[in-house]
Design a protein around this motif. Sequence first.
Motif, short mmCIF file in Angstrom:
data_model
loop_
_atom_site.label_atom_id
_atom_site.label_comp_id
_atom_site.label_asym_id
_atom_site.label_seq_id
_atom_site.Cartn_x
_atom_site.Cartn_y
_atom_site.Cartn_z
N THR A 1 12.91 48.00 -32.69
CA THR A 1 12.51 47.52 -31.35
C THR A 1 13.75 47.16 -30.54
O THR A 1 13.75 46.19 -29.77
CB THR A 1 11.60 46.27 -31.46
OG1 THR A 1 12.38 45.19 -32.04
CG2 THR A 1 10.39 46.52 -32.33
N HIS A 2 14.79 47.93 -30.73
CA HIS A 2 16.11 47.59 -30.21
C HIS A 2 16.14 47.30 -28.70
O HIS A 2 16.93 46.49 -28.22
CB HIS A 2 17.06 48.74 -30.54
CG HIS A 2 18.46 48.31 -30.77
ND1 HIS A 2 19.36 49.07 -31.47
CD2 HIS A 2 19.14 47.21 -30.38
CE1 HIS A 2 20.53 48.45 -31.50
NE2 HIS A 2 20.42 47.32 -30.85
N GLY A 3 15.29 47.99 -27.95
CA GLY A 3 15.30 47.85 -26.49
C GLY A 3 15.00 46.44 -26.02
O GLY A 3 15.31 46.07 -24.87
N SER B 1 17.90 56.21 -42.63
CA SER B 1 17.86 55.59 -41.30
C SER B 1 17.02 56.46 -40.37
O SER B 1 17.24 57.65 -40.31
CB SER B 1 19.26 55.46 -40.76
OG SER B 1 19.92 56.72 -40.81
N HIS B 2 16.16 55.90 -39.62
CA HIS B 2 15.58 54.55 -39.73
C HIS B 2 14.08 54.72 -39.90
O HIS B 2 13.30 54.18 -39.12
CB HIS B 2 15.88 53.72 -38.47
CG HIS B 2 17.33 53.49 -38.21
ND1 HIS B 2 18.18 52.88 -39.12
CD2 HIS B 2 18.10 53.75 -37.14
CE1 HIS B 2 19.40 52.79 -38.61
NE2 HIS B 2 19.39 53.32 -37.42
N TYR B 3 13.71 55.50 -40.92
CA TYR B 3 12.29 55.79 -41.18
C TYR B 3 12.20 56.58 -42.47
O TYR B 3 13.20 57.18 -42.90
CB TYR B 3 11.67 56.61 -40.02
CG TYR B 3 12.59 57.71 -39.56
CD1 TYR B 3 12.66 58.92 -40.25
CD2 TYR B 3 13.46 57.52 -38.48
CE1 TYR B 3 13.53 59.92 -39.87
CE2 TYR B 3 14.35 58.51 -38.10
CZ TYR B 3 14.38 59.71 -38.79
OH TYR B 3 15.27 60.69 -38.42
N ASN C 1 26.86 61.17 -25.46
CA ASN C 1 27.18 61.77 -26.76
C ASN C 1 27.19 60.75 -27.89
O ASN C 1 27.77 61.01 -28.94
CB ASN C 1 28.52 62.52 -26.69
CG ASN C 1 29.69 61.60 -26.45
OD1 ASN C 1 29.57 60.61 -25.75
ND2 ASN C 1 30.83 61.91 -27.03
N PHE C 2 26.55 59.61 -27.67
CA PHE C 2 26.49 58.62 -28.75
C PHE C 2 25.66 59.12 -29.94
O PHE C 2 25.67 58.53 -31.02
CB PHE C 2 25.90 57.31 -28.20
CG PHE C 2 26.50 56.09 -28.82
CD1 PHE C 2 27.85 55.81 -28.68
CD2 PHE C 2 25.73 55.21 -29.56
CE1 PHE C 2 28.42 54.69 -29.26
CE2 PHE C 2 26.28 54.07 -30.15
CZ PHE C 2 27.64 53.81 -30.00
N VAL C 3 24.99 60.22 -29.74
CA VAL C 3 24.17 60.81 -30.81
C VAL C 3 24.99 61.82 -31.64
O VAL C 3 24.50 62.42 -32.57
CB VAL C 3 22.90 61.44 -30.19
CG1 VAL C 3 23.21 62.77 -29.52
CG2 VAL C 3 21.75 61.56 -31.18
N MET C 4 26.26 61.96 -31.26
CA MET C 4 27.15 62.88 -31.97
C MET C 4 28.15 62.04 -32.74
O MET C 4 29.32 61.94 -32.38
CB MET C 4 27.87 63.79 -30.96
CG MET C 4 26.93 64.46 -29.97
SD MET C 4 25.72 65.55 -30.73
CE MET C 4 26.31 67.13 -30.20
N ASP C 5 27.66 61.39 -33.78
CA ASP C 5 28.53 60.44 -34.48
C ASP C 5 28.44 60.65 -35.98
O ASP C 5 28.41 59.70 -36.76
CB ASP C 5 28.19 59.00 -34.09
CG ASP C 5 26.70 58.70 -34.19
OD1 ASP C 5 25.95 59.57 -34.69
OD2 ASP C 5 26.29 57.61 -33.80
N GLY C 6 28.43 61.92 -36.36
CA GLY C 6 28.26 62.24 -37.77
C GLY C 6 29.53 62.71 -38.44
O GLY C 6 30.52 63.07 -37.80
C1 IPT Z 1 23.53 50.60 -34.60
C2 IPT Z 1 22.19 51.19 -34.92
O1 IPT Z 1 21.58 50.53 -35.98
C3 IPT Z 1 22.28 52.63 -35.25
O2 IPT Z 1 20.97 53.16 -35.24
C4 IPT Z 1 23.15 53.35 -34.27
O3 IPT Z 1 22.57 53.27 -33.01
C5 IPT Z 1 24.50 52.70 -34.22
O4 IPT Z 1 24.36 51.39 -33.83
C6 IPT Z 1 25.41 53.35 -33.21
O5 IPT Z 1 25.52 54.71 -33.31
S1 IPT Z 1 23.21 49.13 -33.67
C7 IPT Z 1 24.59 48.66 -32.76
C8 IPT Z 1 24.21 47.50 -31.89
C9 IPT Z 1 25.73 48.25 -33.58
#
Ligand code: IPT
Length: 991
Positions: free
Chosen positions: A376-378, A349-351, A565-570
């Motif tokens: 292109t999620h935006g 993910s995602h590349y 902190n949505f980037v801390m989801d591991g």
């Molecule tokens: C989903 C994304 O594909 C992923 O990259 C990541 O952002 C995740 O959400 C959340 O951490 S998309 C979401 C609309 C379910």
Amino acid sequence: MHSRLSAYVSDTTPGRGALRTARSWLHSDAPSRSLNGLWCFRLSPTAQVAEDFADERFDDSDWDSIPVPSHWVLQGDGAYGRPIYTNVQFPFPIDPPHVPDENPSGDYRRHFDMPADWSAAERVVLRFDGVESLFRLWVNGDEIGSASGSRLAHEFDVTSSVHPGDNVVAVRVHQWSAASYVEDQDQWWLPGIFRDVTVIARPGGGIEDVWLRTGFENGHGRVETEVTADAAAFPVTLRLPELGIEQVWATPADVAPFDVDRVEPWSAEQPRLYDVTVSTATERITMRAGFRTVEIRGDQFLVNGRRVVFHGMNRHEAHPERGRVFDEKHAREDLARMKRFNVNAIRTSHYPPHPRLLDLADELGLWVILECDLETHGFDKLDWVGNPSDDPAWREAYLDRIHRTVERDKNHPSIVIWSLGNEAGTGSNLAAMSAWVHARDAGRPVHYEGDHAGEYTDIYSRMYASVLETEQIGTDGSRSTLLNCTPAQGARQRTKPFLLCEYAHAMGNGPGALDQYEALVHEHPRLHGGFVWEWRDHGILATAPDGTPYYAYGGDFGEVVHDGNFVMDGMLLSNDVPTPSLHEYKAVVQPVRFTFDGDGVAITNLRHSADTSDLRFRWRVEHDGTPLDSGDMEVPVLAAGDSARVPLPRITVSQVSETWLTIDAVLAAGTAWASDGHVIATAQLDRSARRPAPGVRPRTSWRQSDGTLKLGIAEFIDGSLVRLAGRAVAGPGLELFRAPTDNDEGASEAVEESDASVAGVSHAELWRRDGLDRLTSRRMSVKRTAEALQTIDKVSAANSALSVTVESVWSLEGDGLELRVEIEPSSGWPTVWPRIGIRFDLPDGAAPVDGAEWFGLGPLESYPDSLRAARTGRFSSTVRDLSVDYARPQETGHRSQLRQLALTSAGTELLRIVTLPDSYGRRPGFTLSRHTPQQIAQAGHSFELPDSTTSHLIIDAAQHGLGSRACGPDVWPEFSLRPEARTIRLRIAAG
Ligand code: IPT
């Protein structure tokens, strides 16, 4: 802005001048030189400023220097800007294909020496393995071209611009470009030359590209070779020494498929690779072939004829100091760690990752979904109006991206599925990508989750589908419609294999319900498992104002727009520490199943194709967690899918303590990813004799009481506990609050009726509304007898008429002290509760509580919907290690089903607590922490937690489950804690 410049930066085509025929990333003996290392560097605030400097391009005397590969925002201590984290949002105005004039642009420049003998080369090529986002290249002042596609390889023919001796390369990198609109992945924006740069001499008569398409059917291997070389380069020789194979093809027309006997297949479990060389007179390519056939038969996804169940992780390239810069040692350790935790697959993910990662996946054994660099999620925010995926202006770029993706990595046996990208809506450009892949590589199916209706992809894929919905997808009987599908489209989707490309959002403490998803895979063959979101936290190492190092997340760099902190989801913390959820995952997906029955245990091999000859089975018997007996178990070798019933060892049952049998399946010998003895699977059997809990003795002759009172080791003033075993103690008071987890703060919609959630409002918000974090109490009565003390308290929050009555009875029972607490909610509590517990506060005094030893579930934290990794045993830990250092502080540390607990100070026992089961046989859990839930809830990072002089012990009659509502379903109703009456009974003694 200069119109030519602006046209260039906002160009939707993939650039100009790069070689359009992408090729495999090959290990060749043709000469090459790495241009990694220090380059001269200058950062301009806009693309225009960089442009205006063009004239002085060759005067770099006052430039800085920067390492290549790197991201400039992670270099120079902030001198070159800061990282930005967004998930879906664009950090610039949505004005496609334009980007702001404020477009940080980095000029890179370096010299390199071209050896004299390279003049014999037919061509000289410069390869860039990754540059974010758009770059332009000059060699010795000649403008060569430009390219975008940040995580894709771009090669340029620079033959006519280079000469033996000293040469100068200049690269101008723009952070933002039209390409940024199609690279809107959920991650940090990290500009720069972040992968290798190589200058390559291409020999005349060399091999441009080679593709070994290997298959495995009915015990035979098959090789179809595609050689891209001039006719004059022939003969081409392919050698596979281990099997004694040598194929010599005199002309291109002679290249033909051939069969190989006695070959062992490649699988993620047994990643058998064979060395292969392909050579001409002037070049030799070294490869490793793995023989496997990927196929979809009906609604099943098969490799080598057998169904694959993905126990996968979404893997980003993320490192706290390097960002997306690849480090082979770290990557290898990461993949080995995956293997140790029973992970068998990754989705890139995602590349596309650094190309070397696929060599490691081939070698260690992981099924790979290789995903193109596209998102292109935006555009979701605009209801997908203007989405590049359906706009002809972008068609060429989309095709270029998938072309570079597939061509670069096509030789890897580990790659079993191509994925077009992520969250890019839908449209004809995606369909065109898929058509191109189908035409080019018939040997692997195409995946793209956004093709909800299944118009152009081969696999039905969803993200974050609930357990119920996943079950419905696996079943034909159900007439329920599938999300975003008409009934007819749903019927089409049900003819395909299904996978969850993302599920079990692992943000903070959680997810729960991993076991429920896994159970479905074994019931419904159409379901092929899934990929947890995601493998690791993406924290960036930073320093707090007081000098404390910490892992930064969105907003920590002052971003204008960010996603916190949505980037801390591991499943791993930023510093590589596995979270308890990874241990839970390992236990849930363990490839050996144990089913106890009577005096035997049925052992089932759940693997794809490997038998169990690599495993040993160990057993042990423990009494109250103390080892009594152990040995090895005789288990016949089980082929994949097979099962055998084996007698249990003789178990000595204790009449005074609990008797547990534990069986471990362990590696009999070391592997590339674990040492011998490594535990693959575990099961426990409770053989305890029944021992009813002592009943509560009725007491009469209560009288009002105040003043001081001593009951054994407990001292009270006016009914309140002040001292236990001579040390100051406050409480116990009712504690209903937990520091909200990211899932408790999640507000995703209720996805189905049975969902416990109130759509759109997080539990945490409701808890704060109801004041669970600020309870106050009023003592209603204090009574005593000669041997007992009873208090009744009414607990409630400001501006609320809801309450909980708490009756506490301290009594001397024999020579011990018992505390019984009855917790009785008033009617009308509207929401779930985080916990039902009582909290003791233990100020440090001379001997601060710094450790715990317990008999119960452990060793790690556990919650009602995440109990599979926890086993019954005797454990010990420091107070510090009882808590997990989640990036944003939150509820952590709960140990379930406690029987005995000792609080220790420097190894000495201070207090001993034994729990008694309630009338349903339930035992409380405990949490021991240096901070209260209220303090933890206030902190955004652990460095914000106040210094502590107190330990807090919470004994929980119950805890709410975890769920994964941060991005997905709420806690399953069965594990949802509704307000209810509970009893806690403890026996407390001095250490
Ligand atoms: C989903 C994304 O594909 C992923 O990259 C990541 O952002 C995740 O959400 C959340 O951490 S998309 C979401 C609309 C379910």
